[in-house]
Every structure is written in C-alpha cells, then in structure tokens.
Design a protein around this motif. Sequence first.
Motif, PDB file in Angstrom:
ATOM      1  N   TYR A  52       0.823  -1.210   0.000  1.00 58.59           N
ATOM      2  CA  TYR A  52       0.000   0.000   0.000  1.00 58.59           C
ATOM      3  C   TYR A  52       0.854   1.255   0.000  1.00 58.59           C
ATOM      4  O   TYR A  52       2.054   1.213   0.274  1.00 58.59           O
ATOM      5  N   HIS A  59      -3.841   4.125   4.612  1.00 58.57           N
ATOM      6  CA  HIS A  59      -3.252   3.035   3.838  1.00 58.57           C
ATOM      7  C   HIS A  59      -4.122   2.787   2.614  1.00 58.57           C
ATOM      8  O   HIS A  59      -5.243   2.307   2.723  1.00 58.57           O
ATOM      9  N   LEU A  60      -3.574   3.104   1.454  1.00 58.84           N
ATOM     10  CA  LEU A  60      -4.275   2.900   0.197  1.00 58.84           C
ATOM     11  C   LEU A  60      -3.629   1.709  -0.513  1.00 58.84           C
ATOM     12  O   LEU A  60      -2.538   1.818  -1.064  1.00 58.84           O
ATOM     13  N   TYR A  61      -4.313   0.559  -0.409  1.00 55.01           N
ATOM     14  CA  TYR A  61      -3.788  -0.670  -0.994  1.00 55.01           C
ATOM     15  C   TYR A  61      -3.822  -0.584  -2.513  1.00 55.01           C
ATOM     16  O   TYR A  61      -4.750  -0.013  -3.098  1.00 55.01           O
ATOM     17  N   CYS A  65      -6.344   0.816  -6.453  1.00 56.04           N
ATOM     18  CA  CYS A  65      -5.801   1.944  -7.222  1.00 56.04           C
ATOM     19  C   CYS A  65      -5.870   1.714  -8.725  1.00 56.04           C
ATOM     20  O   CYS A  65      -4.866   1.848  -9.430  1.00 56.04           O
ATOM     21  N   HIS A  69      -1.688  -2.485  -9.016  1.00 54.91           N
ATOM     22  CA  HIS A  69      -1.014  -3.719  -8.624  1.00 54.91           C
ATOM     23  C   HIS A  69      -0.644  -4.548  -9.849  1.00 54.91           C
ATOM     24  O   HIS A  69       0.423  -5.158  -9.886  1.00 54.91           O
ATOM     25  N   CYS A 118       6.779  -1.886   3.455  1.00 59.75           N
ATOM     26  CA  CYS A 118       6.069  -2.321   2.246  1.00 59.75           C
ATOM     27  C   CYS A 118       7.064  -2.523   1.102  1.00 59.75           C
ATOM     28  O   CYS A 118       6.892  -3.433   0.287  1.00 59.75           O
TER      29      CYS A 118
END
Length: 136
Positions: A52, A59-61, A65, A69, A118
């Motif tokens: 994230y 917390h922006l996973y 988005c 990913h 991360c």
Amino acid sequence: ARRGGLLAARASGAEGEGAVGAWLDLLELVSSGGESTDPLERFASDIGKDIYMDINGWHLYLRDCRGMHKELAAGIATRFREDGYSEDAALEAASAITVKLGGGKAKASLLDMMPSFCVDDLTELARSFADELNIL
C-alpha cells in the motif's frame, strides 16, 4: 471473468459436455477460491492485497488503485524477462510508476509513497515470484 486456462478449454468443448461440463467448471472455480493458476496474476493479486501507499497515515492498498497492482507486477515481470532476476527490479518498477496527487497538480513515484516495510515486502514478493518462475 476468467477467459484462459481450463475454463476456456471447456467452454470451447475441449473438456466436459453441456451442463455437466459447466457444473465441473463452476465446481473447480469455487473450490479453488477463485484464484488464478497464472503466476503473474497471483503475483499481482499478492501485491494488491499486501502493498500500500501511506498517505498521511491512510493506507491505500494497490488493489484499490485502478489496476496499479497489475501495472507494478507487469513492470517487475518485464524487468525479470529483460535483465534476469535482480533485487532492484521491484524498486525500479515501483519508481517508474507515477502517482498523481490532487488531480494531477502534484506527482510522486509509487516507491516514494510506500513505507519502508512495504518496500521490503514487495522485494520479498518479487523474490518469491522469481523463484516460482525458476529464474533465481
């Protein structure tokens, strides 16, 4: 919906017939948890659920988005294909992705938006992916 693999083969008539084939497809999908058997898709999924950006404590996973990913996984895989395994591949791929902030008024690299642990998790996921592909 998944288009490749066993489901596509069955849909084209290569395996199973009619309702029985469709039932077997559904049973296989449900029993597998809906997870893909494609290493790149699994890698992207793992990135999406584990990595994230930290934005002022939020917390922006990456799964949330708009495909980021998948873009990151593809960037890492491309670097592996072109240059072989490198611990820096994940960092380079994350640096190459630009995150727009404030409607595009500001920009930052994805790598800069990720907390250190991360980044460590991403390099470990990339190592596991390379190991799965036998390119270590």
